[in-house]
Design a protein around this motif. Structure first.
Motif, short mmCIF file in Angstrom:
data_model
loop_
_atom_site.label_atom_id
_atom_site.label_comp_id
_atom_site.label_asym_id
_atom_site.label_seq_id
_atom_site.Cartn_x
_atom_site.Cartn_y
_atom_site.Cartn_z
N GLY A 1 0.80 -1.22 0.00
CA GLY A 1 0.00 0.00 0.00
C GLY A 1 0.83 1.27 0.00
O GLY A 1 0.31 2.35 -0.29
N ASP A 2 2.14 1.16 0.31
CA ASP A 2 3.02 2.33 0.28
C ASP A 2 3.20 2.82 -1.15
O ASP A 2 3.36 2.03 -2.08
CB ASP A 2 4.39 1.98 0.88
CG ASP A 2 4.47 2.30 2.36
OD1 ASP A 2 3.80 3.25 2.80
OD2 ASP A 2 5.21 1.60 3.08
N LEU A 3 3.21 4.15 -1.32
CA LEU A 3 3.49 4.77 -2.61
C LEU A 3 4.97 5.11 -2.65
O LEU A 3 5.46 5.91 -1.85
CB LEU A 3 2.64 6.04 -2.79
CG LEU A 3 2.88 6.85 -4.06
CD1 LEU A 3 2.62 5.99 -5.30
CD2 LEU A 3 1.99 8.10 -4.07
N VAL A 4 5.71 4.49 -3.59
CA VAL A 4 7.16 4.61 -3.64
C VAL A 4 7.60 5.33 -4.91
O VAL A 4 7.03 5.14 -5.98
CB VAL A 4 7.82 3.20 -3.57
CG1 VAL A 4 9.32 3.29 -3.74
CG2 VAL A 4 7.48 2.53 -2.25
N TYR A 5 8.64 6.15 -4.76
CA TYR A 5 9.22 6.89 -5.89
C TYR A 5 10.55 6.23 -6.26
O TYR A 5 11.39 5.99 -5.40
CB TYR A 5 9.45 8.35 -5.49
CG TYR A 5 10.27 9.15 -6.48
CD1 TYR A 5 9.70 9.67 -7.64
CD2 TYR A 5 11.63 9.40 -6.24
CE1 TYR A 5 10.46 10.41 -8.53
CE2 TYR A 5 12.39 10.14 -7.13
CZ TYR A 5 11.79 10.64 -8.28
OH TYR A 5 12.54 11.37 -9.16
N LEU A 6 10.72 5.96 -7.56
CA LEU A 6 11.95 5.34 -8.05
C LEU A 6 12.58 6.22 -9.12
O LEU A 6 11.86 6.81 -9.93
CB LEU A 6 11.66 3.96 -8.64
CG LEU A 6 11.03 2.91 -7.72
CD1 LEU A 6 10.66 1.67 -8.53
CD2 LEU A 6 11.96 2.55 -6.58
N GLU A 7 13.91 6.29 -9.13
CA GLU A 7 14.62 7.05 -10.15
C GLU A 7 15.82 6.24 -10.63
O GLU A 7 16.17 5.21 -10.05
CB GLU A 7 15.09 8.40 -9.59
CG GLU A 7 16.03 8.28 -8.41
CD GLU A 7 16.41 9.63 -7.83
OE1 GLU A 7 16.02 10.65 -8.42
OE2 GLU A 7 17.09 9.66 -6.79
N ALA A 8 16.46 6.72 -11.70
CA ALA A 8 17.58 6.01 -12.30
C ALA A 8 18.67 5.74 -11.27
O ALA A 8 19.05 6.62 -10.49
CB ALA A 8 18.16 6.81 -13.46
N GLY A 9 19.17 4.51 -11.24
CA GLY A 9 20.24 4.13 -10.33
C GLY A 9 19.78 3.49 -9.05
O GLY A 9 20.59 2.96 -8.30
N ILE B 1 9.18 -12.09 1.62
CA ILE B 1 9.10 -13.41 1.00
C ILE B 1 7.90 -13.57 0.09
O ILE B 1 7.77 -14.59 -0.59
CB ILE B 1 9.08 -14.51 2.08
CG1 ILE B 1 7.98 -14.25 3.10
CG2 ILE B 1 10.43 -14.64 2.74
CD1 ILE B 1 7.89 -15.31 4.17
N CYS B 2 7.03 -12.56 0.04
CA CYS B 2 5.88 -12.61 -0.87
C CYS B 2 6.23 -12.09 -2.25
O CYS B 2 5.45 -12.26 -3.19
CB CYS B 2 4.72 -11.81 -0.29
SG CYS B 2 4.15 -12.39 1.31
N THR B 3 7.39 -11.42 -2.39
CA THR B 3 7.82 -10.91 -3.69
C THR B 3 8.27 -12.07 -4.57
O THR B 3 8.49 -13.20 -4.08
CB THR B 3 8.97 -9.90 -3.54
OG1 THR B 3 10.10 -10.57 -2.96
CG2 THR B 3 8.56 -8.74 -2.65
N GLU B 4 8.46 -11.79 -5.86
CA GLU B 4 8.90 -12.84 -6.78
C GLU B 4 10.28 -13.37 -6.39
O GLU B 4 10.54 -14.57 -6.40
CB GLU B 4 8.92 -12.31 -8.23
CG GLU B 4 7.55 -11.97 -8.78
CD GLU B 4 6.63 -13.17 -8.83
OE1 GLU B 4 7.13 -14.30 -9.04
OE2 GLU B 4 5.40 -13.00 -8.65
N VAL C 1 2.81 -3.92 -3.68
CA VAL C 1 1.78 -4.95 -3.60
C VAL C 1 2.27 -6.17 -2.81
O VAL C 1 1.46 -6.89 -2.21
CB VAL C 1 1.32 -5.37 -5.01
CG1 VAL C 1 0.67 -4.20 -5.72
CG2 VAL C 1 2.49 -5.91 -5.84
N ASN C 2 3.56 -6.41 -2.82
CA ASN C 2 4.12 -7.54 -2.06
C ASN C 2 5.46 -7.15 -1.48
O ASN C 2 6.22 -6.41 -2.11
CB ASN C 2 4.29 -8.77 -2.96
CG ASN C 2 2.98 -9.47 -3.26
OD1 ASN C 2 2.17 -9.71 -2.36
ND2 ASN C 2 2.75 -9.79 -4.52
N LEU D 1 6.05 -3.81 -6.93
CA LEU D 1 5.08 -2.72 -6.94
C LEU D 1 4.41 -2.58 -8.30
O LEU D 1 4.97 -2.94 -9.33
CB LEU D 1 5.73 -1.40 -6.51
CG LEU D 1 6.95 -0.87 -7.27
CD1 LEU D 1 6.51 0.01 -8.42
CD2 LEU D 1 7.84 -0.07 -6.34
N ARG D 2 3.20 -2.05 -8.27
CA ARG D 2 2.43 -1.77 -9.48
C ARG D 2 2.65 -0.31 -9.84
O ARG D 2 2.40 0.60 -9.05
CB ARG D 2 0.95 -2.06 -9.25
CG ARG D 2 0.03 -1.52 -10.33
CD ARG D 2 0.20 -2.22 -11.67
NE ARG D 2 -0.67 -1.57 -12.66
CZ ARG D 2 -1.92 -1.94 -12.90
NH1 ARG D 2 -2.45 -2.95 -12.22
NH2 ARG D 2 -2.63 -1.31 -13.79
#
Length: 519
Positions: free
Chosen positions: A146-154, A223-226, A219-220, A161-162
């Motif tokens: 449920g957390d909204l995460v920001y990702l950038e290059a590097g 250990i629930c991640t791929e 979303v996961n 996450l979706r």
């Protein structure tokens, strides 16, 4: 302590096939993310965002494990028999051998454990998350669904996450799928039954953003991640005995049988010749002790320790010394190529200028260490070097990657192909950081899979220019002239495309670079 997957993982949900509204509904979240209070509640429900780790052995446990060897059992029995016979010198010698063997093994394996622990600490990452409507940076372990995460290059993706917002974002998913080409991400809704490699609206834990920015809802976690599912599967694997241990068990059994048979035969002979029963017994025990190879365990431990030390010099951590011999016993290794047999680092090996022989490039990986020379090993002429540097100059301005030397190492970020071009530029004698900072770039068109090229408009010492870099078949149609050793000539697209095809057949990824003067 990591929870069991069945207790909190949301199974059966195809997150990539849900609409944005359905994502909000199932995760009970929104555009402002979670509140700190809700995040604290969810971390109790879902657990920390971390992978399972086996319990680390203490020094004492490692020390005791050194005695778990059939040959050591035989030596301990020999020491006890020597003590029973009042042969204290033999008892002391065998005991010292056993202890030396244990100490050497303990030191080697403890150092390996500490190295592995230090290596894991290097991979501790943080993440930019929206909490209470504000962006903050927190340890990745504290992220929850449920957390909204920001990702950038590097940056490394901290959890599955979706993606709901994207700006020219590509992610290197080779650690998960084995595909070395970064995946361009999109905000879209996909069919339910598609593989992970085709889920363009998802970002997976452990992968790396190589270009652009994006935001998404977790979303996961853990250990629930791929990648977490893979870690659990590996952790549940039953370990078999190393080949060395199997052979040592057989060897110990053979020694025991041989000693028993020899002592029995010699004992019978001694009794037949009139020796007393007590004397025969002491004679048989002494024979058994003398037949045991006390120095063999130490010799094996020293040899394995030397091999482990040599592998450490090649940046390999050997946590169990018997693993060295196990690796040497392998007759067939089935392995994924990208990132395993190779380092997943693109490297420019050939530079081809129109109307000239190809130039060879030395050095591998994302570093500026190497050189460019002719196929005869000679240095480039001043004219050829100038043209190669011009090619690298344009390629550097048509990329968003970074490559610079920091202390005694090289640091890079961005698209792998762009970084490979920057490494080539360094080998030609250019400073790419200086180029990117000193040249004004008025226009930039990022690479896209359907376009197959990136381009930039810039102003440098030669005036206003336009550069393009990409697949040869995408760049050449935009070209009208080519620069040869004899000067500028009309471009021969058929010749250049045929050469590109020839290199592609040999396994090379062929890219073209061109420039134009602004009218």
């Amino acid at each position: 302590m990591v929870r069991d997957t069945a207790s909190h993982c949301r199974t059966g949900i195809s997150w990539h096939s849900l609409s944005e509204y359905e994502i909000y509904e199932k995760l009970a979240t929104g555009e402002k993310g979670l509140s700190s209070q809700e995040a604290a509640t969810r971390i109790l429900e879902f657990g920390k965002n971390e992978l399972p780790e086996s319990k680390r052995a203490s020094v004492f446990t490692i020390f005791l494990s050194q005695f778990k060897s059939p040959l050591i059992y035989v030596l301990i029995a020999a020491a006890l028999l020597s003590w029973f016979l009042d042969h204290l010198t033999d008892t002391a010698f065998i005991t010292v051998v056993i202890l030396v063997n244990a100490v050497i093994g303990t030191i080697q394996e403890w150092k390996a454990e500490q190295s592995a622990k230090a290596l894991q600490q290097l991979f501790r990452i943080t993440a930019v998350v929206t909490r209470d409507g504000h962006e903050i940076r927190i340890p990745a372990e504290e992220l929850v669904p449920g957390d909204l995460v920001y990702l950038e290059a590097g940056t490394r993706v901290p959890a599955d996450l979706r993606i709901t917002q994207v700006a020219d974002c590509s992610i290197d998913e080779s650690v998960l799928t084995g595909e070395s080409v970064p995946v361009t991400k999109k905000v879209t809704t996909l069919p339910e039954e598609i593989p992970i490699s085709d889920q363009e609206n998802m970002a997976f834990a452990g992968t790396t953003v190589v270009r652009g920015i994006c935001r998404g809802f977790i979303v996961n976690t853990g250990i629930c991640t791929e990648v977490g599912k893979i870690a659990v599967a590996v952790a549940d694997t039953t370990l078999s005995k190393p080949p060395l241990i199997i052979r040592m068990e057989k060897f110990s059994q053979h020694i025991a049988v041989a000693v028993l048979v020899a002592t029995a035969v010699l004992g019978i002979i001694a009794v037949y010749q009139g020796m007393g029963i007590i004397d025969v017994f002491f004679f048989a025990v002494a024979l058994a002790v003398s037949a045991i190879p006390e120095g063999l365990p130490v010799a094996l431990t020293v040899v394995l320790s030397i091999a482990a030390h040599r592998m450490a010099g090649r940046h390999v951590i050997v946590r169990k010394m018997t693993a060295v011999e196990s690796l040497g016993s392998c007759t067939l290794i089935a392995s994924d190529k990208t990132g395993t047999l190779t380092m997943n680092e693109q490297t420019a090996h050939i530079v081809l200028l129109p109307g000239r022989d190809s130039f060879q490039v030395t050095g591998t990986g994302y570093t500026g260490e190497g050189s460019i020379h002719t196929h005869k090993g000679e240095h480039l002429s001043e004219t050829d070097l100038h043209q190669v540097q011009r090619l690298c100059h344009i390629a550097a301005l048509c990329s968003e990657a970074q490559l610079e030397r920091i202390d005694e190492g090289w640091h890079h970020s961005g698209d792998p192909i762009d970084v490979a071009f920057l490494a080539l530029a360094h080998k030609s004698g250019l400073d790419t950081s200086l180029i990117q900072k000193s040249v004004e770039r008025s226009l930039f068109i990022p690479f896209e899979a359907d376009r197959r090229y990136s381009a930039a408009g810039f102003t440098d010492a030669t005036g206003e220019r336009f550069g393009i870099k990409g697949a040869a078949e995408a760049v050449l149609p935009h070209c009208i002239r080519m620069r040869t050793s004899a000067g500028d000539e009309e471009v021969d697209q058929a010749l250049l495309l045929a050469k590109a095809e020839e290199l592609a057949v040999d396994g090379y990824r062929v890219l073209a670079v061109a420039e134009a003067v602004s009218p």
